[in-house]
Design a protein around this motif. Structure first.
Motif, PDB file in Angstrom:
ATOM      1  N   ALA A 118     -18.793  -6.443   8.661  1.00  0.00           N
ATOM      2  CA  ALA A 118     -18.423  -6.556  10.078  1.00  0.00           C
ATOM      3  C   ALA A 118     -18.658  -7.965  10.618  1.00  0.00           C
ATOM      4  CB  ALA A 118     -19.161  -5.515  10.912  1.00  0.00           C
ATOM      5  N   LEU A 119     -18.236  -8.963   9.860  1.00  0.00           N
ATOM      6  CA  LEU A 119     -18.365 -10.358  10.271  1.00  0.00           C
ATOM      7  C   LEU A 119     -17.388 -10.646  11.404  1.00  0.00           C
ATOM      8  CD1 LEU A 119     -19.692 -13.117   9.605  1.00  0.00           C
ATOM      9  CD2 LEU A 119     -17.806 -13.518   8.037  1.00  0.00           C
ATOM     10  N   LYS A 120     -17.912 -11.203  12.504  1.00  0.00           N
ATOM     11  CA  LYS A 120     -17.078 -11.520  13.664  1.00  0.00           C
ATOM     12  C   LYS A 120     -17.272 -12.975  14.052  1.00  0.00           C
ATOM     13  CE  LYS A 120     -17.279  -6.877  15.594  1.00  0.00           C
ATOM     14  NZ  LYS A 120     -17.710  -6.063  16.722  1.00  0.00           N
ATOM     15  N   LEU A 121     -16.185 -13.610  14.467  1.00  0.00           N
ATOM     16  CA  LEU A 121     -16.211 -15.001  14.904  1.00  0.00           C
ATOM     17  C   LEU A 121     -15.637 -15.095  16.311  1.00  0.00           C
ATOM     18  CD1 LEU A 121     -14.727 -16.668  11.691  1.00  0.00           C
ATOM     19  CD2 LEU A 121     -17.124 -16.364  12.245  1.00  0.00           C
ATOM     20  N   LYS A 122     -16.347 -15.800  17.203  1.00  0.00           N
ATOM     21  CA  LYS A 122     -15.854 -16.048  18.552  1.00  0.00           C
ATOM     22  C   LYS A 122     -15.953 -17.537  18.823  1.00  0.00           C
ATOM     23  CE  LYS A 122     -17.095 -11.591  20.507  1.00  0.00           C
ATOM     24  NZ  LYS A 122     -17.883 -10.883  21.508  1.00  0.00           N
ATOM     25  N   GLN A 123     -14.854 -18.104  19.308  1.00  0.00           N
ATOM     26  CA  GLN A 123     -14.795 -19.544  19.519  1.00  0.00           C
ATOM     27  C   GLN A 123     -14.829 -19.880  21.001  1.00  0.00           C
ATOM     28  OE1 GLN A 123     -11.240 -21.478  19.811  1.00  0.00           O
ATOM     29  NE2 GLN A 123     -12.442 -23.282  20.264  1.00  0.00           N
ATOM     30  N   LYS A 124     -15.594 -20.917  21.348  1.00  0.00           N
ATOM     31  CA  LYS A 124     -15.639 -21.433  22.712  1.00  0.00           C
ATOM     32  C   LYS A 124     -15.849 -22.932  22.615  1.00  0.00           C
ATOM     33  CE  LYS A 124     -17.822 -20.679  27.171  1.00  0.00           C
ATOM     34  NZ  LYS A 124     -18.873 -19.988  27.907  1.00  0.00           N
TER      35      LYS A 124
END
Length: 122
Positions: free
Chosen positions: A36-42
């Protein structure tokens, strides 16, 4: 004949005893694979998160702009979330994570998670 029949269970118990060391080998692999690897970019940062694994002392994050992990960077964290800063815009980054636990002072690593990619915008 009854004594001969009781000898057979004794023979099956001896191989069963030799199976015990084999069962300790899977014990070393109890860490498992991060899922369940998740990436969020900001802006120029990416928040990486994943499902916590029981028995894990910490996690190693590996990221790179290359699919073949050339010039990779690694970061050790103790929680199941991390912020990676100072990423270059308009570049695609690849991420993967693995868990580890300690056996004495030695780190024993689990399998790498599936690779995820993200393109840095702005």
């Amino acid at each position: 004949m009854a004594p001969g029949k009781t000898a057979q269970p004794d023979n099956t118990e001896k191989p069963g005893a030799s199976v015990s060391p084999v069962s300790s080998d899977p014990g070393k692999a109890t860490i498992g694979k991060v899922s369940a690897l998740k990436l969020k970019q900001k802006k120029h940062t990416v928040t990486v998160s994943w499902k916590k694994l029981t028995g894990a002392k910490g996690y190693q994050i590996c990221y790179s702009t290359s699919k073949k992990w050339k010039g990779k960077k690694q970061k050790l964290v103790s929680k199941n979330k991390a912020v990676i800063k100072k990423l270059k815009k308009e570049k695609t980054y690849y991420f993967r994570v693995q868990a580890y636990r300690l056996e004495g002072k030695k780190k024993v690593y689990g399998a790498w998670s599936n690779m995820k990619k993200i393109k840095i915008k702005k």
